[in-house]
Design a protein around this motif. Structure first.
Motif, PDB file in Angstrom:
ATOM      1  N   PRO A   1       5.792   5.605   2.809  1.00 58.96           N
ATOM      2  CA  PRO A   1       6.056   5.569   1.372  1.00 58.96           C
ATOM      3  C   PRO A   1       7.170   4.610   0.943  1.00 58.96           C
ATOM      4  O   PRO A   1       7.225   4.229  -0.217  1.00 58.96           O
TER       5      PRO A   1
ATOM      6  N   ASN B   1       0.505   3.982   1.789  1.00 55.25           N
ATOM      7  CA  ASN B   1      -0.192   5.246   2.024  1.00 55.25           C
ATOM      8  C   ASN B   1       0.370   5.980   3.236  1.00 55.25           C
ATOM      9  O   ASN B   1       0.432   7.207   3.244  1.00 55.25           O
TER      10      ASN B   1
ATOM     11  N   LEU C   1       0.825  -1.210   0.000  1.00 54.92           N
ATOM     12  CA  LEU C   1       0.000   0.000   0.000  1.00 54.92           C
ATOM     13  C   LEU C   1       0.859   1.260   0.000  1.00 54.92           C
ATOM     14  O   LEU C   1       0.833   2.029  -0.949  1.00 54.92           O
TER      15      LEU C   1
END
Length: 139
Positions: free
Chosen positions: A91, A88, A86
């Motif tokens: 990073p 989110n 992911l």
């Protein structure tokens, strides 16, 4: 960028236990007793997407994901293994390999953001880390 420039994101470091390193990735155990959860972090600086990896590294990551999935299946005997990247909140490229059970508290929803993380008791974390390390070494 080289492996020597790799630094693990502090948020990953704070929530995990370092199990060891594969050819490409650092292998972490998420310190959350609610879910058996491994994280692979390619030791490449400045990489946030799988597509940012050079082709050989991309192929190596997929092989390590397959390896970690097999370890998860042997380690926890889950009903399902979820794999996701992911990024989110963090990073830095990292891949989650999570054992899921129909009886787990988040089933069938995602584990991310579900209530509060429950760290392992130290002895249980040490035993799980040792067993996971043995499974990776034997694979």
């Amino acid at each position: 960028m080289t492996e020597s420039e790799f630094v693990l994101d502090p948020r990953l470091s704070a929530d995990t236990v370092h199990l060891g390193d594969l050819a490409l990735s650092r292998v972490l155990l998420m310190d959350d007793a609610r879910f058996p959860w491994l994280i692979l972090v390619p030791r490449r600086a400045g990489v946030s997407e799988i597509t940012d990896l050079a082709e050989p590294d991309s192929a190596a990551l997929w092989q390590e994901i397959r390896l970690a999935t097999g370890v998860m299946q042997e380690l926890a005997k889950p009903d399902k293994v979820n794999v996701g990247a992911l990024g989110n909140m963090v990073p830095q490229l990292h891949v989650h390999v999570i054992g899921r059970f129909r009886s787990d508290p988040a089933w069938p929803g995602p584990v991310w953001g579900f209530e509060t993380r429950t760290p392992y008791p130290l002895h249980a974390r040490a035993q799980l880390a040792e067993r996971a390390g043995s499974l990776f070494a034997a694979a």
